[in-house]
Design an enzyme around this catalytic site. Structure first.
Site, short mmCIF file in Angstrom:
data_model
loop_
_atom_site.label_atom_id
_atom_site.label_comp_id
_atom_site.label_asym_id
_atom_site.label_seq_id
_atom_site.Cartn_x
_atom_site.Cartn_y
_atom_site.Cartn_z
N HIS A 115 0.83 -1.21 0.00
CA HIS A 115 0.00 0.00 0.00
C HIS A 115 0.87 1.26 0.00
O HIS A 115 1.90 1.31 0.66
CB HIS A 115 -0.88 0.04 1.25
CG HIS A 115 -2.11 -0.81 1.17
ND1 HIS A 115 -2.06 -2.17 1.22
CD2 HIS A 115 -3.42 -0.47 1.06
CE1 HIS A 115 -3.30 -2.65 1.15
NE2 HIS A 115 -4.14 -1.64 1.05
N ASN B 74 7.90 -4.16 3.40
CA ASN B 74 6.47 -3.83 3.51
C ASN B 74 5.93 -4.14 4.90
O ASN B 74 5.19 -3.35 5.48
CB ASN B 74 5.69 -4.61 2.46
CG ASN B 74 4.20 -4.36 2.53
OD1 ASN B 74 3.76 -3.24 2.75
ND2 ASN B 74 3.41 -5.41 2.35
#
Length: 349
Positions: free
Chosen positions: A134, A165
């Site tokens: 994201h 991440n």
């Protein structure tokens, strides 16, 4: 008789010229006095920064060219880069109240139909070895089911190393939420650095794998205006987040983007060329169930207040005074060394 008349006329002209000269001298003296008063009473640059906030529409959006693919989703705006099949930047305004929503993760990853050229697809990431990372995190959009769902469009994803991440990038996301909680609201721009290619690509759409990512954060809430940037390599790290901090200007130079360009020029210059990690609370944000219930019941206090006419006028006047002081100081420093001037006339600084 003619000679006498000529003499009288000449005397009158001389008298008028003297009066005009006196008025000009008085006007010049008045200008000098006003200039000196502006130098004495103008706020310092630090004082100016901490008292100059006014509401600015779309302050979070970087500058972009007409024709570029800019898409607005609930809670965030992005600029899509077709060459790299991901957003060049995602920008949003995050308030304290928005942190306490109860919308749950959807995990409904999917192509973004809003991208006219077509976004990356699920097949591009499948078997690539990279996470669908994201850019605006789902955790920043818990205030709305619709916004939460939109965060899973692949236009908001970028190929990230799994240890990055789920590690230090996730830590930074939680810290930025804490910035919003402790400051009341922040403006955030985040994305991949796409200026240091060529890049490895994944999938049939050849999604670029960035070497690093950035975030820039602006606190434009009184009483303390400030900004900070981060650049992190796309790899796992155990380093302190503060070691990746930098100025917004450094991130601009790295990415070629122009952040917070809607700020008054003087504010933009001051905010983007300095940072202080000690001015920010680097604790990760967590929200208890009780706090989320308070949000649902509407008892959480508002994060923002509107700026009045007085603040607008005062901010404009302060901008003028600070600009006069700064330009005057720069001119004087051409003739007097800065160190000597600072000692002799401290109010200039």
């Amino acid at each position: 008789m003619a000679t006498k008349k000529q003499t009288t006329t000449q005397t009158r002209k001389v008298t008028k010229a003297k009066k005009r000269g006196k008025r000009l001298l008085l006007l010049l003296a008045l200008v000098v006095v006003l200039w000196l008063l502006s130098l004495v009473f103008a706020p310092s640059e630090d004082e100016y920064l901490q008292s100059g906030a006014t509401y600015i529409v779309d302050l979070e959006l970087p500058a972009y060219d007409e024709g570029e693919i800019v898409v607005r989703h609930p809670g965030f705006t992005l600029l899509y880069d077709e060459e790299h099949e991901q957003a060049r930047w995602v920008a949003y305004h995050l308030t304290r109240d928005e942190l306490y929503g109860t919308a749950k993760r959807k995990d409904n990853f999917r192509a973004d139909p809003s991208i006219p050229t077509g976004s990356a697809e699920l097949a591009d990431y499948r078997g690539s070895g990279y996470d669908r990372g994201h850019l605006i995190p789902a955790g920043d959009l818990t205030w709305s089911d619709e916004a939460m769902s939109a965060s899973f469009f692949l236009s908001n994803m970028s190929p990230q190393d799994g240890s990055f991440n789920r590690g230090i990038w996730s830590q930074l996301e939680a810290v930025v939420r804490n910035f919003a909680d402790t400051e009341g609201a922040v403006y955030v721009v985040t994305g991949p650095v796409l200026t240091d290619g060529p890049y490895q690509t994944i999938g049939a759409n050849e999604v670029s794998v960035p070497n690093s990512y950035y975030k820039v954060i602006l606190d434009y809430e009184e009483p303390e205006l400030k900004a900070i940037g981060f650049v992190l390599p796309n790899e796992g790290s155990k380093s302190d987040l503060k070691s990746f901090a930098t100025t917004v200007r450094e991130v601009e130079e790295l990415t070629g983007l122009d952040f917070f360009h809607r700020l008054p020029d003087m504010q933009e210059e001051l905010l983007e060329t300095r940072y202080d990690t000690e001015a920010w609370d680097f604790s990760p944000f967590t929200a208890s169930e009780q706090a989320r219930q308070a949000y649902e019941s509407g008892t959480v206090h508002p994060a923002q207040t509107e700026s009045g006419t007085y603040r607008l006028i005062k901010g404009t006047l302060d901008t003028v005074l600070v600009t006069i002081k700064r330009e005057s100081r720069s001119l004087i420093e051409l003739f007097i060394p800065r160190a000597q001037l600072k000692t002799a006339v401290p109010f200039l600084y």
